[in-house]
Motif scaffolding. Structure first.
Motif, PDB file in Angstrom:
ATOM      1  N   GLN A 114     104.298  84.396  78.016  1.00 23.02           N
ATOM      2  CA  GLN A 114     104.264  84.127  78.983  1.00 23.02           C
ATOM      3  C   GLN A 114     105.333  81.976  78.702  1.00 23.02           C
ATOM      4  O   GLN A 114     105.875  81.990  79.483  1.00 23.02           O
ATOM      5  N   GLY A 115     104.320  81.465  78.000  1.00 16.95           N
ATOM      6  CA  GLY A 115     104.733  80.426  78.190  1.00 16.95           C
ATOM      7  C   GLY A 115     106.119  80.147  76.952  1.00 16.95           C
ATOM      8  O   GLY A 115     107.001  79.221  78.188  1.00 16.95           O
ATOM      9  N   LYS A 116     106.708  81.008  76.294  1.00 15.56           N
ATOM     10  CA  LYS A 116     108.188  80.524  75.998  1.00 15.56           C
ATOM     11  C   LYS A 116     109.420  80.865  77.019  1.00 15.56           C
ATOM     12  O   LYS A 116     110.357  80.295  76.523  1.00 15.56           O
ATOM     13  N   VAL A 117     108.901  82.366  77.403  1.00 14.68           N
ATOM     14  CA  VAL A 117     110.017  82.638  78.325  1.00 14.68           C
ATOM     15  C   VAL A 117     110.319  81.472  79.337  1.00 14.68           C
ATOM     16  O   VAL A 117     110.954  81.125  79.756  1.00 14.68           O
ATOM     17  N   ALA A 118     108.449  80.870  80.139  1.00 13.59           N
ATOM     18  CA  ALA A 118     109.012  79.599  81.545  1.00 13.59           C
ATOM     19  C   ALA A 118     109.210  78.893  80.364  1.00 13.59           C
ATOM     20  O   ALA A 118     109.917  78.176  81.185  1.00 13.59           O
ATOM     21  N   ASN A 122     112.353  77.115  82.164  1.00 12.32           N
ATOM     22  CA  ASN A 122     112.647  75.970  83.222  1.00 12.32           C
ATOM     23  C   ASN A 122     112.613  74.334  82.442  1.00 12.32           C
ATOM     24  O   ASN A 122     113.281  73.385  83.697  1.00 12.32           O
ATOM     25  N   CYS A 123     111.944  74.775  80.991  1.00 10.02           N
ATOM     26  CA  CYS A 123     112.605  73.596  80.341  1.00 10.02           C
ATOM     27  C   CYS A 123     113.343  72.928  79.638  1.00 10.02           C
ATOM     28  O   CYS A 123     114.149  71.758  79.283  1.00 10.02           O
ATOM     29  N   ALA A 124     113.635  74.335  78.622  1.00  5.83           N
ATOM     30  CA  ALA A 124     114.709  74.090  78.014  1.00  5.83           C
ATOM     31  C   ALA A 124     116.224  73.637  78.583  1.00  5.83           C
ATOM     32  O   ALA A 124     117.072  72.502  77.980  1.00  5.83           O
ATOM     33  N   PRO A 125     116.503  73.660  79.086  1.00  9.64           N
ATOM     34  CA  PRO A 125     118.063  72.956  80.576  1.00  9.64           C
ATOM     35  C   PRO A 125     117.791  70.924  79.849  1.00  9.64           C
ATOM     36  O   PRO A 125     118.454  70.490  79.772  1.00  9.64           O
ATOM     37  N   GLY A 128     115.846  70.917  75.955  1.00  9.56           N
ATOM     38  CA  GLY A 128     116.308  72.115  74.305  1.00  9.56           C
ATOM     39  C   GLY A 128     115.795  73.393  74.628  1.00  9.56           C
ATOM     40  O   GLY A 128     114.105  73.312  74.734  1.00  9.56           O
ATOM     41  N   THR A 129     115.550  74.277  73.599  1.00  9.52           N
ATOM     42  CA  THR A 129     115.403  75.464  73.665  1.00  9.52           C
ATOM     43  C   THR A 129     115.177  75.225  72.186  1.00  9.52           C
ATOM     44  O   THR A 129     113.640  75.877  72.266  1.00  9.52           O
ATOM     45  N   TYR A 137     115.654  62.681  77.812  1.00 11.12           N
ATOM     46  CA  TYR A 137     114.609  63.493  77.804  1.00 11.12           C
ATOM     47  C   TYR A 137     113.568  64.059  75.883  1.00 11.12           C
ATOM     48  O   TYR A 137     114.201  64.180  74.798  1.00 11.12           O
ATOM     49  N   PRO A 138     112.375  63.778  76.479  1.00  7.31           N
ATOM     50  CA  PRO A 138     112.147  63.916  75.058  1.00  7.31           C
ATOM     51  C   PRO A 138     111.667  64.694  74.398  1.00  7.31           C
ATOM     52  O   PRO A 138     111.578  66.188  75.274  1.00  7.31           O
ATOM     53  N   ASN A 139     111.651  64.323  72.774  1.00  7.53           N
ATOM     54  CA  ASN A 139     111.069  65.399  72.280  1.00  7.53           C
ATOM     55  C   ASN A 139     109.487  66.295  71.918  1.00  7.53           C
ATOM     56  O   ASN A 139     108.766  65.542  71.624  1.00  7.53           O
ATOM     57  N   LEU A 140     109.815  67.076  72.915  1.00 11.36           N
ATOM     58  CA  LEU A 140     108.086  67.777  72.566  1.00 11.36           C
ATOM     59  C   LEU A 140     107.404  67.784  71.326  1.00 11.36           C
ATOM     60  O   LEU A 140     106.488  69.046  71.046  1.00 11.36           O
ATOM     61  N   GLN A 141     108.154  67.933  70.107  1.00 10.23           N
ATOM     62  CA  GLN A 141     107.369  68.427  68.525  1.00 10.23           C
ATOM     63  C   GLN A 141     107.554  67.298  68.006  1.00 10.23           C
ATOM     64  O   GLN A 141     106.222  67.685  67.134  1.00 10.23           O
TER      65      GLN A 141
END
Length: 291
Positions: A114-118, A122-125, A128-129, A137-141
């Motif tokens: 569910q989180g991947k789809v959400a 909502n967040c990828a724009p 980033g995907t 825009y922060p790097n979340l990795q």
């Protein structure tokens, strides 16, 4: 009326149909019996299908067939079953803590999906995907988190945002040392070069780094700490991190000290709900940058 005379092909010995094109004659070979049986069988099957299944359109509908079968009804039933299962799992997700979700395989699988789809919706724009971010825009990795990267902290940040309009939004704002005339231009150059020197960046020639250190201690250390590692309690970035949000060079640092840019993250709790926020926190944490 003259009787039709049969013509036999001299090569094959088979009767022809009388048709000829450019010297090529069409042989009157019978169809294979297996093909004929299949053809006749398909006719029989079509008649049976017409009787048993919905098939013929009418003015205000269609024939229902003896079996009264409906693909729409089957699809609706399957959807309702899936929705009920999802609702039950969603209820379990809502009632569980983030640690319980992380340690329960069924909930973890559901939350991650569910989180991947959400995230994609909502967040990828912005991030980033692949969640590697862009400038601003922060790097979340990676392991560089302004507000912290543990599950509870991620859920809080996602819920209330950063500098959003929500009453519980995270908020931190760096003073504009140049624009508001808090520091002289030379002082900004000095402190930016000092920060760059500690972060391992090439510095500008002829700049007094000791003077920059003093300016840092008097104006910046309260938030970014003496060791430049920042403070997640106040949302102060680590100035020794591998990447910067707005570019990592002395010139970029000078620009940020002079007139800082401040990004805004929306508050998602009211838009997505607690269950989806939890799923997003679990998914982002699973990308490898969580603490």
């Amino acid at each position: 009326m003259a009787e039709h005379k049969k013509e036999i092909d001299q090569v094959s010995g088979v009767e022809t149909t009388g048709h000829e094109w450019d010297g090529l004659k069409e042989l009157n070979n019978p169809l294979p019996k297996w093909w004929l049986y299949m053809f006749y069988g398909s006719i029989v099957w079509s008649v049976i299908y017409w009787v048993l299944m919905p098939s013929w359109p009418l003015v205000n509908g269609y024939t229902k067939g003896l079996l009264d079968y409906s693909q729409r009804a089957v699809a609706t039933e399957e959807f309702n079953v899936a929705a009920a299962e999802r609702a039950e799992t969603g209820k379990m997700l809502l009632e569980a803590s983030l640690d319980e979700i992380l340690n329960t395989p069924e909930l973890l699988e559901y939350a991650s999906a569910q989180g991947k789809v959400a995230f994609g919706d909502n967040c990828a724009p912005c991030h980033g995907t692949g969640a590697t971010g862009f400038e601003g825009y922060p790097n979340l990795q990676d392991d560089s988190w302004i507000w912290g990267g543990d599950l509870d902290t991620l859920a809080t940040t996602i819920s209330y945002g950063v500098r959003s309009e929500h009453d519980e939004s995270r908020f931190a704002e760096m003073p504009a040392f140049g624009r508001d005339e808090l520091l002289e231009k030379e002082e900004i150059v000095q402190v930016a070069n000092y920060v760059g020197s500690v972060a391992g960046l090439p510095t500008q020639d002829g700049v007094d780094l000791e003077a920059g250190k003093v300016i840092y201690e008097e104006n910046c250390a309260a938030c970014h700490m003496d060791n430049l590692k920042g403070d997640i309690e106040t949302g102060s970035p680590n100035l020794t991190a591998p990447t910067y949000l707005y570019g990592k060079s002395v010139d970029d640092i000078i620009a940020q000290v002079n007139a800082p840019r401040h990004g805004v993250m929306p508050a998602w709790i009211d838009r997505l709900g607690e269950t989806t926020v939890k799923s997003l926190a679990v998914y982002v944490h699973s990308l490898g940058g969580g603490q």
